[in-house]
Design a protein around this motif. Structure first.
Motif, PDB file in Angstrom:
ATOM      1  N   ILE A   1      36.597  10.142 -31.792  1.00  0.00           N
ATOM      2  CA  ILE A   1      37.655  11.105 -31.527  1.00  0.00           C
ATOM      3  C   ILE A   1      38.412  11.475 -32.804  1.00  0.00           C
ATOM      4  CG2 ILE A   1      37.995  10.279 -29.164  1.00  0.00           C
ATOM      5  CD1 ILE A   1      40.533   8.849 -30.091  1.00  0.00           C
ATOM      6  N   ARG A   2      38.937  12.689 -32.811  1.00  0.00           N
ATOM      7  CA  ARG A   2      39.975  13.096 -33.756  1.00  0.00           C
ATOM      8  C   ARG A   2      41.272  13.225 -32.963  1.00  0.00           C
ATOM      9  NH1 ARG A   2      38.390  14.999 -38.863  1.00  0.00           N
ATOM     10  NH2 ARG A   2      36.235  15.752 -39.061  1.00  0.00           N
ATOM     11  N   ILE A   3      42.420  13.133 -33.660  1.00  0.00           N
ATOM     12  CA  ILE A   3      43.705  12.998 -32.957  1.00  0.00           C
ATOM     13  C   ILE A   3      44.742  13.951 -33.521  1.00  0.00           C
ATOM     14  CG2 ILE A   3      45.586  11.408 -32.384  1.00  0.00           C
ATOM     15  CD1 ILE A   3      43.372   9.163 -32.999  1.00  0.00           C
ATOM     16  N   TRP A   4      45.438  14.622 -32.618  1.00  0.00           N
ATOM     17  CA  TRP A   4      46.652  15.370 -32.948  1.00  0.00           C
ATOM     18  C   TRP A   4      47.776  14.701 -32.168  1.00  0.00           C
ATOM     19  CZ3 TRP A   4      50.698  17.938 -30.744  1.00  0.00           C
ATOM     20  CH2 TRP A   4      51.443  18.798 -31.566  1.00  0.00           C
TER      21      TRP A   4
ATOM     22  N   GLY B   1      47.881   0.324 -38.296  1.00  0.00           N
ATOM     23  CA  GLY B   1      46.641   0.071 -37.573  1.00  0.00           C
ATOM     24  C   GLY B   1      45.677   1.196 -37.887  1.00  0.00           C
ATOM     25  N   HIS B   2      44.733   0.938 -38.779  1.00  0.00           N
ATOM     26  CA  HIS B   2      43.768   1.947 -39.207  1.00  0.00           C
ATOM     27  C   HIS B   2      44.447   3.213 -39.735  1.00  0.00           C
ATOM     28  CE1 HIS B   2      40.335  -0.337 -38.162  1.00  0.00           C
ATOM     29  NE2 HIS B   2      40.426  -0.212 -36.852  1.00  0.00           N
ATOM     30  N   GLY B   3      45.502   3.046 -40.507  1.00  0.00           N
ATOM     31  CA  GLY B   3      46.145   4.183 -41.132  1.00  0.00           C
ATOM     32  C   GLY B   3      47.291   4.788 -40.348  1.00  0.00           C
ATOM     33  N   ASN B   4      47.479   4.373 -39.101  1.00  0.00           N
ATOM     34  CA  ASN B   4      48.595   4.842 -38.282  1.00  0.00           C
ATOM     35  C   ASN B   4      49.741   3.849 -38.475  1.00  0.00           C
ATOM     36  OD1 ASN B   4      49.226   5.157 -34.707  1.00  0.00           O
ATOM     37  ND2 ASN B   4      50.009   6.413 -36.344  1.00  0.00           N
ATOM     38  N   ASP B   5      50.739   4.223 -39.302  1.00  0.00           N
ATOM     39  CA  ASP B   5      51.739   3.251 -39.748  1.00  0.00           C
ATOM     40  C   ASP B   5      53.091   3.438 -39.085  1.00  0.00           C
ATOM     41  OD1 ASP B   5      52.091   5.659 -41.054  1.00  0.00           O
ATOM     42  OD2 ASP B   5      52.491   4.797 -43.018  1.00  0.00           O
ATOM     43  N   TYR B   6      53.760   2.303 -38.862  1.00  0.00           N
ATOM     44  CA  TYR B   6      55.081   2.277 -38.241  1.00  0.00           C
ATOM     45  C   TYR B   6      56.004   1.369 -39.040  1.00  0.00           C
ATOM     46  CZ  TYR B   6      53.744   4.801 -34.031  1.00  0.00           C
ATOM     47  OH  TYR B   6      53.347   5.777 -33.157  1.00  0.00           O
ATOM     48  N   LEU B   7      57.299   1.714 -38.983  1.00  0.00           N
ATOM     49  CA  LEU B   7      58.342   0.880 -39.562  1.00  0.00           C
ATOM     50  C   LEU B   7      59.127   0.241 -38.430  1.00  0.00           C
ATOM     51  CD1 LEU B   7      58.647   3.930 -41.408  1.00  0.00           C
ATOM     52  CD2 LEU B   7      59.295   2.066 -42.923  1.00  0.00           C
ATOM     53  N   VAL B   8      59.328  -1.064 -38.505  1.00  0.00           N
ATOM     54  CA  VAL B   8      60.036  -1.801 -37.457  1.00  0.00           C
ATOM     55  C   VAL B   8      61.404  -2.197 -37.986  1.00  0.00           C
ATOM     56  CG1 VAL B   8      59.980  -3.752 -35.876  1.00  0.00           C
ATOM     57  CG2 VAL B   8      57.828  -2.676 -36.602  1.00  0.00           C
ATOM     58  N   PHE B   9      62.451  -1.793 -37.276  1.00  0.00           N
ATOM     59  CA  PHE B   9      63.834  -2.154 -37.594  1.00  0.00           C
ATOM     60  C   PHE B   9      64.405  -2.978 -36.458  1.00  0.00           C
ATOM     61  CE2 PHE B   9      63.199   1.559 -40.219  1.00  0.00           C
ATOM     62  CZ  PHE B   9      63.994   1.362 -41.341  1.00  0.00           C
ATOM     63  N   GLU B  10      65.318  -3.871 -36.788  1.00  0.00           N
ATOM     64  CA  GLU B  10      66.093  -4.586 -35.774  1.00  0.00           C
ATOM     65  C   GLU B  10      67.364  -3.790 -35.485  1.00  0.00           C
ATOM     66  OE1 GLU B  10      65.410  -7.554 -34.290  1.00  0.00           O
ATOM     67  OE2 GLU B  10      63.538  -7.966 -35.374  1.00  0.00           O
TER      68      GLU B  10
ATOM     69  N   THR C   1      46.528  12.607 -37.078  1.00  0.00           N
ATOM     70  CA  THR C   1      46.679  11.221 -37.506  1.00  0.00           C
ATOM     71  C   THR C   1      45.310  10.546 -37.555  1.00  0.00           C
ATOM     72  OG1 THR C   1      47.086  10.512 -35.218  1.00  0.00           O
ATOM     73  CG2 THR C   1      49.007  10.966 -36.575  1.00  0.00           C
ATOM     74  N   LEU C   2      45.236   9.487 -38.369  1.00  0.00           N
ATOM     75  CA  LEU C   2      43.965   8.797 -38.570  1.00  0.00           C
ATOM     76  C   LEU C   2      43.557   7.947 -37.376  1.00  0.00           C
ATOM     77  CD1 LEU C   2      44.356   7.669 -42.295  1.00  0.00           C
ATOM     78  CD2 LEU C   2      43.078   9.626 -41.393  1.00  0.00           C
ATOM     79  N   SER C   3      44.534   7.427 -36.639  1.00  0.00           N
ATOM     80  CA  SER C   3      44.202   6.609 -35.472  1.00  0.00           C
ATOM     81  C   SER C   3      45.392   6.583 -34.530  1.00  0.00           C
ATOM     82  CB  SER C   3      43.816   5.184 -35.876  1.00  0.00           C
ATOM     83  OG  SER C   3      44.957   4.419 -36.192  1.00  0.00           O
ATOM     84  N   SER C   4      45.138   6.183 -33.298  1.00  0.00           N
ATOM     85  CA  SER C   4      46.191   6.046 -32.293  1.00  0.00           C
ATOM     86  C   SER C   4      45.667   5.161 -31.181  1.00  0.00           C
ATOM     87  CB  SER C   4      46.589   7.419 -31.732  1.00  0.00           C
ATOM     88  OG  SER C   4      47.334   7.287 -30.532  1.00  0.00           O
ATOM     89  N   GLY C   5      46.432   4.135 -30.846  1.00  0.00           N
ATOM     90  CA  GLY C   5      45.998   3.213 -29.811  1.00  0.00           C
ATOM     91  C   GLY C   5      45.982   3.823 -28.427  1.00  0.00           C
ATOM     92  N   THR C   6      47.053   4.533 -28.051  1.00  0.00           N
ATOM     93  CA  THR C   6      47.067   5.148 -26.729  1.00  0.00           C
ATOM     94  C   THR C   6      46.046   6.273 -26.642  1.00  0.00           C
ATOM     95  OG1 THR C   6      48.932   6.548 -27.409  1.00  0.00           O
ATOM     96  CG2 THR C   6      49.449   4.540 -26.179  1.00  0.00           C
ATOM     97  N   SER C   7      45.764   6.933 -27.782  1.00  0.00           N
ATOM     98  CA  SER C   7      44.722   7.964 -27.779  1.00  0.00           C
ATOM     99  C   SER C   7      43.366   7.359 -27.473  1.00  0.00           C
ATOM    100  CB  SER C   7      44.678   8.665 -29.141  1.00  0.00           C
ATOM    101  OG  SER C   7      45.834   9.447 -29.364  1.00  0.00           O
ATOM    102  N   ALA C   8      43.087   6.193 -28.047  1.00  0.00           N
ATOM    103  CA  ALA C   8      41.821   5.514 -27.768  1.00  0.00           C
ATOM    104  C   ALA C   8      41.710   5.185 -26.280  1.00  0.00           C
ATOM    105  CB  ALA C   8      41.710   4.251 -28.616  1.00  0.00           C
ATOM    106  N   CYS C   9      42.795   4.676 -25.696  1.00  0.00           N
ATOM    107  CA  CYS C   9      42.789   4.349 -24.266  1.00  0.00           C
ATOM    108  C   CYS C   9      42.615   5.608 -23.424  1.00  0.00           C
ATOM    109  CB  CYS C   9      44.094   3.651 -23.897  1.00  0.00           C
ATOM    110  SG  CYS C   9      44.360   2.054 -24.690  1.00  0.00           S
ATOM    111  N   ALA C  10      43.309   6.685 -23.806  1.00  0.00           N
ATOM    112  CA  ALA C  10      43.238   7.933 -23.052  1.00  0.00           C
ATOM    113  C   ALA C  10      41.827   8.505 -23.063  1.00  0.00           C
ATOM    114  CB  ALA C  10      44.224   8.945 -23.631  1.00  0.00           C
TER     115      ALA C  10
END
Length: 398
Positions: A313-316, A100-109, A323-332
């Motif tokens: 915002i910028r994010i640490w 999501g806008h450069g903030n990447d995750y890997l999903v495992f089962e 990091t380039l983006s963060s969803g909870t950071s945007a909400c915060a």
């Protein structure tokens, strides 16, 4: 689960070529040493602007100055859930990667493969020695028809409460597998229950993913803020070392978005400042579980209630770094701005280095996050991908 709003001692801030760009009628600020912008003083640090440092009373929709808003109770952690979180999950080899806008995750089962130890998590997230990512989401095994359960891990292997982008990427994963449809659906994460909705993909292969994050809250102590660190004004005072050896004094107002944050308002934050002060704030003893940090540009004007606001915002990120983006950071950031009287509740666009996200903060402090998710790849770990760390060599005898 808690965010912090950190006020500068002065209105002016740094500028410079690295400053995060956001539309503003103000002329560029000359770069001022951080030690001068946040001087150490025996007197209590002042709010950013007394006329702005007000809270919004959602009942009357007028600005008021209460001592503290109600403090919602943190989500209850069941004994069964607490016991499960003390064990590390085992994962299957297949993964799905998206960002999501450069903030990447890997999903495992969850599967019969290796245990997701701190070592394995760090190897998987290593961008030179593994698939690489800002974090890992594990979809737990549940009974057929039961709602999905998620667990999230940082690149250092530590488990954390939740991620807005991690949730949205996991939602895309579930949608791709046709485990969920077009409507809102619930998932459990970190002892909370949230709702997701995923649409798409569009012609460019981009998904539109939204998540109801629940209500923000404003703590005055543990578990995310050390006991006794919140003063009578509901703030935490931090004294941090600057590069020239002097002290930088910051004020913090706690907020909760399901994981800890610290929002710092000012003008023209540079990347160097984010890297230095993000690490100092994020690991300060005032936050026993660590905290994410957002460096936000002070809003130029306060929009009317219901009108669209805007923040940059910028994010640490805790356990990650810048990091380039963060969803909870945007909400915060939006929640912190509303609580301080810098924005009115309602829809807002949050501009980050990676791109924009939409946040809607309602009158009951519930928040919705919406933004794009782009697929990167699917893959499998080989059986020999992450051998156990080798034992240190024994010294040879003479």
């Amino acid at each position: 689960m808690y965010s912090m709003l950190l006020h500068r001692s002065q209105d002016s801030g740094p500028g410079g070529a690295e400053a995060l760009q956001t539309p503003s009628p103000h002329p560029p600020h000359p770069h001022t040493p951080v030690s001068q912008r946040f001087p150490s003083s025996s007197s209590p640090p002042q709010a950013l602007n007394p006329s702005r440092a007000r809270l919004i009373d959602f009942t009357s929709q007028t600005a008021v100055t209460p001592a503290n808003p109600p403090v919602p109770r943190p989500c209850a952690m069941t004994r069964e859930r607490s016991k499960r979180l003390r064990t590390r999950p085992r994962i299957g080899p297949a993964f799905f990667k998206a960002h999501g806008h450069g903030n990447d995750y890997l999903v495992f089962e969850e599967g019969a493969g290796p245990e997701l130890t701190e070592f394995l998590a760090s190897r998987i997230c290593d961008r030179n020695r593994g698939p690489g990512g800002d974090g890992i989401v594990v979809v737990e095994k549940v009974a057929e028809g039961a709602e999905p359960r998620l667990r999230m891990f940082n690149p250092d292997g530590g488990e954390f409460e939740r991620s807005g982008n991690g949730l949205r990427i996991a939602g895309v994963h579930l949608r791709r597998l046709e485990m969920e449809g077009d409507d809102w659906f619930p998932v459990s994460v970190g002892g909370d229950r949230v709702r997701l909705r995923v649409a798409g993909p569009d012609a460019a292969g981009v998904w539109d993913a939204s998540v109801e994050m629940g209500r923000v809250a404003f703590p005055d102590g543990p578990p995310f803020v050390s006991a006794g660190r919140v003063d009578a004004r509901g703030r935490v005072v931090l004294s941090l070392p600057s590069p020239d050896g002097s002290e930088v004094v910051l004020e913090a107002v706690p907020v909760s978005v399901g994981n800890p944050h610290a929002v710092v308002f000012g003008d023209g934050w540079t990347r160097a400042e984010v890297e230095r002060y993000g690490a100092l704030i994020g690991t300060a003893d005032a936050f026993p579980r660590g905290t994410n940090v957002q460096f936000a540009e002070t809003p130029v004007r306060i929009p009317e209630a219901g009108a669209r606001g805007e923040l940059a915002i910028r994010i640490w990120e805790r356990g990650v770094g810048p990091t380039l983006s963060s969803g909870t950071s945007a909400c915060a950031a939006v929640a912190a701005a509303v609580r301080s009287g810098l924005m009115a509740p309602g829809p807002a666009t949050v501009r980050m280095e990676g791109g924009d996200m939409e946040v809607e903060l309602r009158r009951d402090w519930s928040v919705r996050l919406r933004g794009p998710v782009e697929e990167v790849c699917t893959g499998k770990l080989t059986p020999r991908f992450a051998p156990a760390p080798s034992a240190p060599a024994r010294p040879r005898g003479r």
